[in-house]
Design a protein around this motif. Structure first.
Motif, PDB file in Angstrom:
ATOM      1  N   VAL A   1      75.827  12.965  25.442  1.00 41.24           N
ATOM      2  CA  VAL A   1      76.351  12.452  24.174  1.00 41.24           C
ATOM      3  C   VAL A   1      77.502  13.339  23.674  1.00 41.24           C
ATOM      4  CG1 VAL A   1      75.775  12.208  21.727  1.00 41.24           C
ATOM      5  CG2 VAL A   1      74.280  11.220  23.463  1.00 41.24           C
ATOM      6  N   THR A   2      77.322  14.642  23.770  1.00 33.53           N
ATOM      7  CA  THR A   2      78.375  15.568  23.324  1.00 33.53           C
ATOM      8  C   THR A   2      79.641  15.388  24.140  1.00 33.53           C
ATOM      9  OG1 THR A   2      76.697  17.183  22.647  1.00 33.53           O
ATOM     10  CG2 THR A   2      78.941  17.989  22.960  1.00 33.53           C
TER      11      THR A   2
ATOM     12  N   LEU B   1      78.301   5.033  23.968  1.00 31.73           N
ATOM     13  CA  LEU B   1      78.255   4.763  22.531  1.00 31.73           C
ATOM     14  C   LEU B   1      78.836   5.937  21.750  1.00 31.73           C
ATOM     15  CD1 LEU B   1      77.324   3.064  20.107  1.00 31.73           C
ATOM     16  CD2 LEU B   1      75.060   4.115  20.338  1.00 31.73           C
ATOM     17  N   ALA B   2      78.559   7.153  22.208  1.00 31.40           N
ATOM     18  CA  ALA B   2      79.121   8.337  21.555  1.00 31.40           C
ATOM     19  C   ALA B   2      80.639   8.354  21.665  1.00 31.40           C
ATOM     20  CB  ALA B   2      78.527   9.599  22.185  1.00 31.40           C
ATOM     21  N   LEU B   3      81.168   7.927  22.812  1.00 33.02           N
ATOM     22  CA  LEU B   3      82.623   7.858  22.974  1.00 33.02           C
ATOM     23  C   LEU B   3      83.224   6.860  21.983  1.00 33.02           C
ATOM     24  CD1 LEU B   3      84.513   7.852  26.342  1.00 33.02           C
ATOM     25  CD2 LEU B   3      85.188   6.259  24.554  1.00 33.02           C
TER      26      LEU B   3
ATOM     27  N   THR C   1      77.257  14.602  15.098  1.00 29.83           N
ATOM     28  CA  THR C   1      76.180  14.527  14.096  1.00 29.83           C
ATOM     29  C   THR C   1      75.671  13.101  13.953  1.00 29.83           C
ATOM     30  OG1 THR C   1      77.182  16.377  12.885  1.00 29.83           O
ATOM     31  CG2 THR C   1      75.584  15.022  11.705  1.00 29.83           C
ATOM     32  N   THR C   2      76.585  12.140  13.952  1.00 28.59           N
ATOM     33  CA  THR C   2      76.185  10.735  13.849  1.00 28.59           C
ATOM     34  C   THR C   2      75.302  10.325  15.014  1.00 28.59           C
ATOM     35  OG1 THR C   2      78.214  10.184  12.645  1.00 28.59           O
ATOM     36  CG2 THR C   2      77.038   8.365  13.698  1.00 28.59           C
ATOM     37  N   MET C   3      75.658  10.733  16.226  1.00 27.53           N
ATOM     38  CA  MET C   3      74.884  10.358  17.405  1.00 27.53           C
ATOM     39  C   MET C   3      73.528  11.058  17.447  1.00 27.53           C
ATOM     40  SD  MET C   3      76.307   7.985  19.018  1.00 27.53           S
ATOM     41  CE  MET C   3      75.092   8.045  20.336  1.00 27.53           C
ATOM     42  N   VAL C   4      73.481  12.312  17.066  1.00 36.22           N
ATOM     43  CA  VAL C   4      72.184  13.009  17.023  1.00 36.22           C
ATOM     44  C   VAL C   4      71.278  12.346  15.992  1.00 36.22           C
ATOM     45  CG1 VAL C   4      71.054  15.196  16.456  1.00 36.22           C
ATOM     46  CG2 VAL C   4      73.118  15.198  17.868  1.00 36.22           C
ATOM     47  N   GLY C   5      71.848  11.948  14.855  1.00 34.53           N
ATOM     48  CA  GLY C   5      71.063  11.226  13.857  1.00 34.53           C
ATOM     49  C   GLY C   5      70.579   9.888  14.377  1.00 34.53           C
ATOM     50  N   PHE C   6      71.428   9.195  15.130  1.00 34.15           N
ATOM     51  CA  PHE C   6      71.042   7.901  15.700  1.00 34.15           C
ATOM     52  C   PHE C   6      69.865   8.055  16.658  1.00 34.15           C
ATOM     53  CE2 PHE C   6      71.537   4.897  19.287  1.00 34.15           C
ATOM     54  CZ  PHE C   6      71.342   3.701  18.611  1.00 34.15           C
TER      55      PHE C   6
ATOM     56  N   GLY D   1      79.443  -3.674  21.080  1.00 32.25           N
ATOM     57  CA  GLY D   1      79.999  -3.970  19.766  1.00 32.25           C
ATOM     58  C   GLY D   1      80.806  -2.814  19.197  1.00 32.25           C
ATOM     59  N   MET D   2      80.309  -1.593  19.376  1.00 30.07           N
ATOM     60  CA  MET D   2      81.034  -0.422  18.874  1.00 30.07           C
ATOM     61  C   MET D   2      82.317  -0.191  19.657  1.00 30.07           C
ATOM     62  SD  MET D   2      79.377   0.621  16.269  1.00 30.07           S
ATOM     63  CE  MET D   2      79.965   2.283  15.976  1.00 30.07           C
ATOM     64  N   LEU D   3      82.305  -0.481  20.950  1.00 28.20           N
ATOM     65  CA  LEU D   3      83.527  -0.347  21.740  1.00 28.20           C
ATOM     66  C   LEU D   3      84.587  -1.343  21.289  1.00 28.20           C
ATOM     67  CD1 LEU D   3      82.289   0.303  25.393  1.00 28.20           C
ATOM     68  CD2 LEU D   3      83.734   1.811  24.005  1.00 28.20           C
ATOM     69  N   LEU D   4      84.180  -2.575  21.006  1.00 28.28           N
ATOM     70  CA  LEU D   4      85.134  -3.566  20.506  1.00 28.28           C
ATOM     71  C   LEU D   4      85.746  -3.114  19.186  1.00 28.28           C
ATOM     72  CD1 LEU D   4      83.286  -6.928  21.292  1.00 28.28           C
ATOM     73  CD2 LEU D   4      85.271  -5.953  22.467  1.00 28.28           C
TER      74      LEU D   4
END
Length: 317
Positions: free
Chosen positions: A112-113, A221-223, A237-242, A303-306
């Motif tokens: 993720v990082t 998703l992290a990218l 931080t957002t991804m660790v929270g997710f 969806g996030m990539l779009l």
């Protein structure tokens, strides 16, 4: 004292110019409309050039080697320690390859990082301006980053999971399943004729390819989140929270009226999907299994990539 310019020699094989002095170079015709004509051939760029550029970037920076190296050490090392700990008991009551989950839970943070840093590091250094100047079609840049990172993360995570699975199979393959466990759905088709615990082909596939695909999608998703936020710390931080927040919130939902919400938070959390692929789901009667949660993660990532593609095309760098 100045000397008159000497004529340059003609190119080998060049036809002689009528009326020109012997040895004189033929004149270069001016470009249409006048101006300078570059001798460097003009090549139309394509997506392959973007792939080559991003592959050069990702393999030439130290953060990639360190992050992926730590991921391999965590997944294989923790998996090996878990296998040794489980081998001390005659029966641990878990599928043969399930111990690989614990190392991968830590290793996924590295993936993720790295997914975040693939895009946000260029924003942090300002290199993104050079990248987008060299490739004005911005979608190519993000597409190349996504493909190169995903393939690299998937291959290395699959290798790490496969090594861990081989270790667990070698260390724990002699366990004898008690008769009272024969009807447990967790061990369906995982008991040999002699009563020993074995891993089926499907379990091997889930614990290696399936788990690697799940973690690689989290990295992708992290990218996408990094491309949207354009800030390393915020995206990580957002991804660790997710990944962790659904389980943490569920721990505090002890009221009877919140039991159903608590169950949904746990069942649909990213860690639940990963655990299901290793044969130890959080709920035996869950509505979706590991591959169902993987499909849901793929939809969210798409969806996030779009959204990231749309914002990259509209924003100013």
């Amino acid at each position: 004292m100045s000397y008159p310019p000497q004529p340059s020699a003609p190119a080998p094989g060049a036809p002689p110019v009528p009326g020109a002095a012997p040895g004189a170079a033929p004149p270069v015709p001016p470009p249409p409309g006048g101006g300078y004509s570059s001798p460097i051939p003009i090549v139309r760029t394509h997506l392959g050039h973007a792939f080559a550029s991003e592959w050069t970037k990702i393999r030439s920076v130290r953060s990639t080697m360190w992050t992926l190296g730590i991921m391999l050490v965590l997944v294989v090392g923790v998996g090996f320690l878990i296998a040794l700990a489980m081998a001390t008991d005659d029966w641990v009551g878990a599928p043969l390859l399930s111990g690989g989950l614990f190392g991968l839970m830590l290793g996924q943070i590295c993936i993720v990082t790295l997914g975040v840093l693939v895009i946000t590091s260029e924003y942090g250094t300002g290199m993104i301006r050079t990248t987008l100047t060299a490739s004005p079609q911005r979608w190519r840049v993000l597409a190349a980053k996504a493909v190169v990172f995903f393939v690299l993360a998937f291959v290395l995570t699959t290798v790490a999971c496969a090594i861990t699975a081989v270790i667990h199979s070698s260390v724990l393959s002699g366990q004898t399943v008690p008769e009272y466990e024969y009807d447990d759905p967790m061990f369906k088709d995982s008991i040999s004729d002699s009563g020993e615990l074995v891993a089926t082909g499907g379990q091997w596939f889930d614990a290696t390819v399936g788990a690697a695909l799940y973690v690689s999608l989290l990295g992708l998703l992290a990218l996408a989140v990094g491309a949207i936020l354009r800030h390393s710390a915020g995206a990580i931080t957002t991804m660790v929270g997710f990944i962790l927040l659904p389980l943490i919130i569920a721990l505090f939902m002890q009221a009877e009226s919140l039991k159903e919400v608590q169950r949904k938070l746990i069942e649909y959390s990213p860690l639940s999907g990963l655990a299901s692929l290793f044969g130890i789901p959080f709920f035996e009667d869950g509505a979706v299994g590991g591959w169902g949660l993987l499909s849901l993660l793929a939809a969210v990532t798409g969806g996030m990539l779009l959204l990231a593609f749309a914002l990259l095309s509209k924003r100013d760098v």
